[in-house]
Motif scaffolding. Structure first.
Motif, PDB file in Angstrom:
ATOM      1  N   TYR A 126     -11.834  -9.859  -8.767  1.00 39.91           N
ATOM      2  CA  TYR A 126     -10.382  -9.747  -8.716  1.00 39.91           C
ATOM      3  C   TYR A 126      -9.867 -10.610  -7.565  1.00 39.91           C
ATOM      4  N   ILE A 127      -8.685 -11.181  -7.782  1.00 41.27           N
ATOM      5  CA  ILE A 127      -8.044 -12.004  -6.755  1.00 41.27           C
ATOM      6  C   ILE A 127      -6.643 -11.453  -6.506  1.00 41.27           C
ATOM      7  N   LEU A 128      -6.128 -11.771  -5.376  1.00 44.13           N
ATOM      8  CA  LEU A 128      -4.793 -11.311  -5.014  1.00 44.13           C
ATOM      9  C   LEU A 128      -3.762 -12.020  -5.878  1.00 44.13           C
ATOM     10  N   GLU A 129      -2.957 -11.259  -6.535  1.00 41.02           N
ATOM     11  CA  GLU A 129      -1.902 -11.816  -7.379  1.00 41.02           C
ATOM     12  C   GLU A 129      -0.550 -11.770  -6.690  1.00 41.02           C
ATOM     13  N   LYS A 130      -0.319 -10.704  -5.931  1.00 42.53           N
ATOM     14  CA  LYS A 130       0.999 -10.559  -5.299  1.00 42.53           C
ATOM     15  C   LYS A 130       0.886  -9.628  -4.108  1.00 42.53           C
ATOM     16  N   ASN A 131       1.623  -9.932  -3.059  1.00 50.09           N
ATOM     17  CA  ASN A 131       1.653  -9.092  -1.860  1.00 50.09           C
ATOM     18  C   ASN A 131       3.097  -8.699  -1.600  1.00 50.09           C
ATOM     19  N   VAL A 132       3.394  -7.401  -1.738  1.00 48.55           N
ATOM     20  CA  VAL A 132       4.761  -6.912  -1.522  1.00 48.55           C
ATOM     21  C   VAL A 132       4.808  -6.354  -0.109  1.00 48.55           C
ATOM     22  N   LYS A 133       5.292  -7.180   0.813  1.00 47.52           N
ATOM     23  CA  LYS A 133       5.360  -6.735   2.207  1.00 47.52           C
ATOM     24  C   LYS A 133       6.545  -5.785   2.389  1.00 47.52           C
ATOM     25  N   GLY A 134       6.382  -4.839   3.297  1.00 53.83           N
ATOM     26  CA  GLY A 134       7.448  -3.886   3.580  1.00 53.83           C
ATOM     27  C   GLY A 134       7.743  -2.955   2.427  1.00 53.83           C
ATOM     28  N   LYS A 178      -4.947  -4.232 -13.606  1.00 54.59           N
ATOM     29  CA  LYS A 178      -4.604  -4.610 -12.246  1.00 54.59           C
ATOM     30  C   LYS A 178      -4.872  -3.452 -11.291  1.00 54.59           C
ATOM     31  N   LEU A 179      -4.981  -3.801 -10.024  1.00 53.69           N
ATOM     32  CA  LEU A 179      -5.198  -2.821  -8.984  1.00 53.69           C
ATOM     33  C   LEU A 179      -4.047  -2.869  -7.987  1.00 53.69           C
ATOM     34  N   PHE A 180      -3.492  -1.684  -7.652  1.00 55.54           N
ATOM     35  CA  PHE A 180      -2.484  -1.567  -6.609  1.00 55.54           C
ATOM     36  C   PHE A 180      -3.196  -1.061  -5.352  1.00 55.54           C
ATOM     37  N   ILE A 181      -3.058  -1.815  -4.274  1.00 59.69           N
ATOM     38  CA  ILE A 181      -3.706  -1.462  -3.015  1.00 59.69           C
ATOM     39  C   ILE A 181      -2.626  -1.160  -1.987  1.00 59.69           C
ATOM     40  N   GLY A 182      -2.614   0.094  -1.500  1.00 62.82           N
ATOM     41  CA  GLY A 182      -1.675   0.473  -0.444  1.00 62.82           C
ATOM     42  C   GLY A 182      -2.338   0.293   0.915  1.00 62.82           C
ATOM     43  N   CYS A 183      -1.727  -0.540   1.755  1.00 60.82           N
ATOM     44  CA  CYS A 183      -2.351  -0.896   3.030  1.00 60.82           C
ATOM     45  C   CYS A 183      -1.745  -0.117   4.194  1.00 60.82           C
ATOM     46  N   SER A 184      -2.439  -0.193   5.298  1.00 56.67           N
ATOM     47  CA  SER A 184      -2.013   0.548   6.488  1.00 56.67           C
ATOM     48  C   SER A 184      -0.724  -0.012   7.079  1.00 56.67           C
ATOM     49  N   ASP A 185      -0.425  -1.291   6.803  1.00 57.77           N
ATOM     50  CA  ASP A 185       0.801  -1.881   7.335  1.00 57.77           C
ATOM     51  C   ASP A 185       2.009  -1.632   6.450  1.00 57.77           C
ATOM     52  N   GLY A 186       1.892  -0.841   5.436  1.00 60.06           N
ATOM     53  CA  GLY A 186       3.002  -0.510   4.545  1.00 60.06           C
ATOM     54  C   GLY A 186       3.177  -1.482   3.409  1.00 60.06           C
ATOM     55  N   SER A 187       2.342  -2.494   3.294  1.00 62.40           N
ATOM     56  CA  SER A 187       2.472  -3.459   2.208  1.00 62.40           C
ATOM     57  C   SER A 187       1.732  -2.956   0.972  1.00 62.40           C
ATOM     58  N   ARG A 192      -0.447  -4.574  -2.089  1.00 62.14           N
ATOM     59  CA  ARG A 192      -1.128  -5.772  -2.568  1.00 62.14           C
ATOM     60  C   ARG A 192      -1.603  -5.517  -3.992  1.00 62.14           C
ATOM     61  N   ILE A 193      -1.331  -6.481  -4.872  1.00 57.47           N
ATOM     62  CA  ILE A 193      -1.671  -6.361  -6.298  1.00 57.47           C
ATOM     63  C   ILE A 193      -2.769  -7.358  -6.608  1.00 57.47           C
ATOM     64  N   TYR A 194      -3.888  -6.857  -7.100  1.00 56.57           N
ATOM     65  CA  TYR A 194      -5.028  -7.692  -7.478  1.00 56.57           C
ATOM     66  C   TYR A 194      -5.167  -7.679  -8.998  1.00 56.57           C
ATOM     67  N   SER A 195      -5.587  -8.830  -9.524  1.00 52.29           N
ATOM     68  CA  SER A 195      -5.791  -8.955 -10.963  1.00 52.29           C
ATOM     69  C   SER A 195      -7.079  -9.708 -11.224  1.00 52.29           C
ATOM     70  N   PRO A 196      -7.664  -9.597 -12.432  1.00 47.24           N
ATOM     71  CA  PRO A 196      -8.907 -10.295 -12.726  1.00 47.24           C
ATOM     72  C   PRO A 196      -8.729 -11.806 -12.644  1.00 47.24           C
ATOM     73  N   VAL A 197      -9.808 -12.456 -12.346  1.00 48.45           N
ATOM     74  CA  VAL A 197      -9.777 -13.915 -12.255  1.00 48.45           C
ATOM     75  C   VAL A 197      -9.365 -14.516 -13.580  1.00 48.45           C
ATOM     76  N   SER A 198      -9.794 -13.916 -14.693  1.00 54.31           N
ATOM     77  CA  SER A 198      -9.504 -14.490 -16.013  1.00 54.31           C
ATOM     78  C   SER A 198      -8.040 -14.448 -16.368  1.00 54.31           C
ATOM     79  N   SER A 199      -7.243 -13.627 -15.679  1.00 59.10           N
ATOM     80  CA  SER A 199      -5.823 -13.546 -16.003  1.00 59.10           C
ATOM     81  C   SER A 199      -5.025 -14.687 -15.408  1.00 59.10           C
ATOM     82  N   GLY A 200      -5.547 -15.410 -14.405  1.00 54.78           N
ATOM     83  CA  GLY A 200      -4.850 -16.559 -13.821  1.00 54.78           C
ATOM     84  C   GLY A 200      -3.881 -16.146 -12.747  1.00 54.78           C
ATOM     85  N   PRO A 201      -3.672 -17.018 -11.730  1.00 54.10           N
ATOM     86  CA  PRO A 201      -2.800 -16.660 -10.596  1.00 54.10           C
ATOM     87  C   PRO A 201      -1.326 -16.877 -10.841  1.00 54.10           C
TER      88      PRO A 201
END
Length: 1000
Positions: A68-76, A28-37, A39-48
């Protein structure tokens, strides 16, 4: 050389917010965004529909090469944008840097701790081994330690000169990039150590290497230093531009440049491997076996190309060093594939180097490829090799490649290596040019090193093979058959054939490069050189010393000795011969024969004949040191070189008399005597014979007759002429103890009284230590008798000698068997007897002489043809008065002898007698005094009294003595019953005579 080390793949794009940081967690990939959220991305084969916590342990632990597709978005997730993130796999923690540093529990992202003191921190570094965190805030550096639970403990805080731009742990210290320089901070004491200034165009960059060393950026140059900041000698990495981020993935360093990703090798000279165009890249992280590049709203994965494919690319492009380096990174489970690939690359590289003149390096790679020497030797067509039944290396490796499924993947690569084997290359149009190039000095030197490195194992196998065969021959054919059946492998000579090829080629290469000494050393040790080929080459090039060693190591001693003898003769005959021939001397034959004395003495005798005359002493030493029986040597000489027989026996006697038996002594004397008789016959025929003439052989004969004691004089005496060679006859008669006849010859035939006196001295000294002086002095009386009674001495002289040599009279009388002397009574005789002390002369007088009367002198003068030799007799008495019995001598002298003429004889004799009388008187007095002293001691010992009372007890039985017979020990105190004393003495005698045996 550029090749594809990584494949880039777009993982996702169009992220709603700008990417400020990126990190991987498993697949998985952890993406730290400018808005403080977050976002967790995972491979398509792992399922949403899978949550982060439920499927982490079941999913792949590596980044996947798929969308990779977005699996989860942790806002704030954070109040401000996430500047940096780091996953700590060993502790299941996520470290984030925003307005401060926080730690979150994985995989549910629960916040465990927030380090408030890190507010405003701009960079950090984590030491996973110790659980230490260091971060920089303004001009301060703080160190915290994870306590293993939910909290962190502050350890140290230090001040630094300026704001820290980059930092990394290096062992116990911390390397800091501060504006324009790098320093090493001691984490214990806070001491700062300057390293070197940073660049002017780019901020400082500190990258930790897996080895614990550091890579420090200085604009577009990466400098290697150790943990103490000292420069290393490995060189420097020169990037195309100044990188902002560098990730180390062995064996490459991946750098993020403004316009592209640059991949360089970590091996000197740190060449460029690949350039991946990705503009506006802002982030680069290491994700185990891959890398992730983050742009503003998208991310790309850099996936390494399989090592096998990279190796093929590098080999095809001629970058063999890089290909070999990558082979070492193949996993252990692919060891067969790795070995095959390395061998293939080494062979290709060796061909390339050889064709370009790098012969030694080429041979190093042939050696590393583990090919047999049969693959390399065809490069040298001028070397003559023995015929063999072994298959060539090319055929062997091709068969192995086709039969082994593990090697089928590299069969095509390997077949490329074999497309141009050496023997096919030589069939090209450049045959002559290639051949001349391949036989020059450099190529042969490279071959020599190659063969020497291969030789140890090959010779070891050949020796083991030979030993095994000898053992099987020793235990019998039956065991050999069962052994072969059990092993299912016949005993062959493959290893010895390979050793023969190697040693034959190595010898030729050494000779062609002028290394004659090395070739000689090769032949001196265990070797398998082909005899026929090497013999022909050594003879053609006049390498005689090496040829001798070749014969010697193959037990061809006869051939070696023949050529050695030939070389010695040529060296003697012509001094203008080439220098290799002039060095051969007869001593070399002797040195060679020394090694054969114990194994082939007949060969030693055969080839020692030519040098016995030129080097007699060394040859005799050879026979002695080799323990060759003297009888065998003499017999061989007698048959093949009779003229050298006497020389041999003479030298043997001079060097070691005890090594010659009586038979050999007789034979040597017979040889001398034969030469003397021939010489005598020649002079007699010329009427030039003189008894006092001496040839060299006669001198040797006389010396040998006197010094040698083991021969038979009777045999030699028979060969002497009756009217000549009297001195030899006298010596022989002396050996037979016929002293009267011997002395008669000295006096009346040779007419040299000095020789007679010397003869008497020798006899006297030889028997003086065995008999009394009076008895040994009888020899002088015999000589005196001869001087004073010539008629009796010369009468029937020849007849007596003839009777002596007859078989019935071969007995040898003792010294005392000389003439007897009948003592005539008279006053003078009585006085002499008194002077001599009336000693018993112990001279056995012969019955053949009844003594001499007063009329003997007149009778001798009338009947004898020779007058008495009174002067010689008086000289004898005056010179040897101390060895002659005076009374016997005076009886022999004529009565007309004047006393004045006897002063030199009687004067010292009387003085000696008087001195002896005085000495005897003194000794007698001393003995009488001693006797009186002993008697006095006896009286004193008998004087003490022993009192026996009623209380006196026996020391042995502890009973009272009473009136019993008792005994007293020498101490004078201990009393015992006489019966007890007798019994005790009997018991001691029995115990000494028959000791008691212990039971076993």
């Amino acid at each position: 050389m550029v090749h594809s080390a990584y494949d880039s793949f777009e993982l996702f794009k169009d992220n709603p917010s700008k990417i400020e940081s990126i990190e991987s967690y498993g697949s998985k990939l952890f993406i730290g965004c400018s808005d403080g959220s977050l976002r967790i991305y995972s491979p398509v084969s792992s399922g949403p529909d899978r949550s982060l916590s439920s499927d982490f342990h079941s999913m792949s632990m590596e980044l996947q090469k798929e969308p990779y597709i977005l699996e989860k978005n942790v806002k704030g997730f954070s109040r401000r944008s996430l500047v940096s993130m780091k996953v700590i796999d060993s502790r299941e923690l996520l470290l984030t840097l925003s307005e401060s540093i926080a730690f979150h529990k994985l995989p549910n992202l629960e916040t465990l701790a927030v380090i408030t003191k890190a507010k405003g921190a701009n960079t950090y570094s984590w030491d996973d081994r110790r659980g230490f965190l260091c971060f920089a805030r303004q001009k301060r550096v703080c160190i915290f330690r994870h306590d293993g639970g939910r909290g962190f403990v502050e350890v140290k805080e230090f001040g630094v000169p300026d704001t820290v731009k980059s930092m990394s742990w290096c062992g116990e210290n911390i390397c800091l990039g501060i504006k324009r320089e790098y320093v090493i901070l001691n984490a214990t004491s806070g001491t700062l150590t300057d390293v070197f200034p940073s660049g002017r165009l780019a901020p400082p960059l500190v990258v930790s290497l897996p080895s614990g060393e550091l890579l420090l950026g200085k604009d577009n140059i990466g400098v290697f230093v150790d943990q103490n900041g000292k420069l290393l000698q490995e060189g420097r990495i020169c990037w195309s531009e100044a990188p902002s981020v560098v990730v180390i993935q062995n064996p490459y360093a991946v750098a993020l440049l403004p316009r592209y990703i640059e991949v360089r090798s970590l091996r000197s000279p740190y060449s460029l491997i690949q350039t991946i165009v990705l503009r506006n890249g802002r982030h680069l992280i290491d994700s185990k076996h891959a890398s992730v590049v983050g742009l503003d709203t998208s991310a790309y994965g850099l996936f390494p190309v399989p090592l096998g494919a990279q190796i093929v690319q590098l080999t095809a492009s001629g970058n063999f060093e890089e290909a070999l380096a990558l082979c070492k990174l193949l996993p252990p489970e692919d060891s067969i594939l790795r070995s095959a690939k390395e061998s293939s690359i080494h062979i290709r590289y060796a061909h390339y180097l050889f064709d370009n003149g790098s012969y030694e390096e080429a041979m190093e790679h042939f050696l590393a490829s583990q090919v047999d020497i049969t693959y390399v030797l065809p490069f040298y067509p001028s070397l003559v090799l023995p015929k063999t039944t072994l298959i060539t290396e090319t055929e062997k490796l091709m068969d192995m490649t086709l039969d082994d499924p593990h090697l089928s993947r590299v069969s095509s690569d390997f077949s490329d290596d074999m497309e141009s084997p050496p023997h096919q290359l030589l069939e090209s149009d450049e045959h002559s040019t290639l051949e001349s190039k391949k036989m020059n000095h450099n190529t042969l030197m490279a071959l020599i090193k190659f063969l020497q490195k291969k030789r140890h194992n090959i010779i070891e196998k050949a020796t083991a093979e030979g030993t095994e065969e000898v053992v099987l021959d020793a235990v019998g054919d039956r065991y050999k058959k069962s052994y072969k059946a059990r092993a299912n492998v016949p005993i062959s000579s493959g290893a010895r054939e390979m050793a023969a090829i190697l040693d034959t080629a190595l010898l030729q290469a050494l000779l062609f490069t002028g290394q004659s000494f090395a070739a000689l050393e090769l032949l001196k040790g265990p070797n398998y050189c082909d005899i026929k080929i090497c013999e022909e080459i050594l003879q053609e090039n006049n390498h005689y010393s090496a040829l001798l060693e070749l014969y010697k190591c193959n037990s061809m001693h006869r051939e070696a000795l023949k050529i050695l003898h030939q070389l010695v003769e040529e060296s003697k005959a012509n001094k203008s011969q080439p220098e290799p021939i002039q060095m051969f001397k007869p001593e070399m034959i002797i040195d060679y024969l020394k090694t054969l004395c114990g194994t082939d003495p007949m060969l030693v005798l055969e080839f020692s004949m030519p040098i016995l005359e030129s080097c007699p002493t060394q040859t005799i030493e050879l026979f002695l040191s080799g323990n060759i029986p003297a009888d065998l040597v003499n017999s061989y000489l007698k048959q093949h070189a009779p003229n050298l027989q006497g020389t041999y026996l003479e030298l043997m006697l001079a060097m070691n008399e005890s090594s010659i038996s009586g038979n050999l002594q007789n034979e040597m004397l017979q040889i001398y005597l034969s030469e003397v008789l021939e010489w005598y016959a020649d002079l007699t025929a010329q009427h030039k014979w003189d008894e006092k003439t001496y040839s060299s052989t006669r001198k040797k004969l006389l010396s040998a007759l006197e010094t040698i004691s083991g021969y038979h004089p009777e045999v030699l005496l028979k060969r002497l002429p009756s009217d000549a060679l009297y001195e030899e006859r006298a010596i022989l008669l002396g050996k037979m103890n016929q002293h009267e006849l011997a002395l008669s010859l000295y006096v009346y035939k040779i007419h040299v009284p000095e020789l007679a006196l010397s003869y008497c001295d020798r006899v006297y000294e030889s028997v003086a230590h065995q008999q009394s002086t009076k008895s040994s002095g009888n020899i002088y009386l015999i000589l005196l008798q001869i001087y004073l009674n010539p008629r009796r001495t010369t009468k029937n002289f020849e007849k007596r000698i003839t009777n002596l040599t007859s078989p019935q009279n071969m007995g040898t009388p003792k010294i005392g068997s000389g003439p007897s002397f009948k003592v005539k009574g008279g006053r003078a005789a009585k006085k002499i007897v008194a002077i001599e002390g009336a000693e018993n002369t112990k001279i056995s007088l012969s019955k053949t002489d009844s003594g001499r009367t007063d009329g003997d002198t007149d009778e001798t003068c009338e009947e004898g043809s020779s007058p008495i030799m009174l002067d010689e007799a008086l000289d004898l008495l005056s010179q040897r008065w101390d060895r002659i019995n005076g009374a016997q001598a005076l009886k022999l002298l004529p009565k007309e002898t004047k006393l004045q003429n006897l002063l030199q004889f009687l004067g010292p004799l009387l003085r000696k007698s008087s001195e002896a009388y005085r000495n005897s008187s003194v000794i007698k007095s001393l003995r009488q005094s001693e006797n009186l002293q002993v008697r006095d001691d006896l009286y004193k010992q008998r004087k003490p009294e022993i009192k026996v009372t009623s209380n006196s007890v026996c020391s042995l039985c502890n009973k009272k003595i009473g009136t019993s017979v008792f005994a007293v020990y020498p101490t004078g105190i201990t009393l015992v019953h006489f019966v007890c004393f007798r019994d005790s003495q009997s018991m001691k005698a029995v115990s000494k005579g028959s000791p008691i045996r212990k039971r076993t």
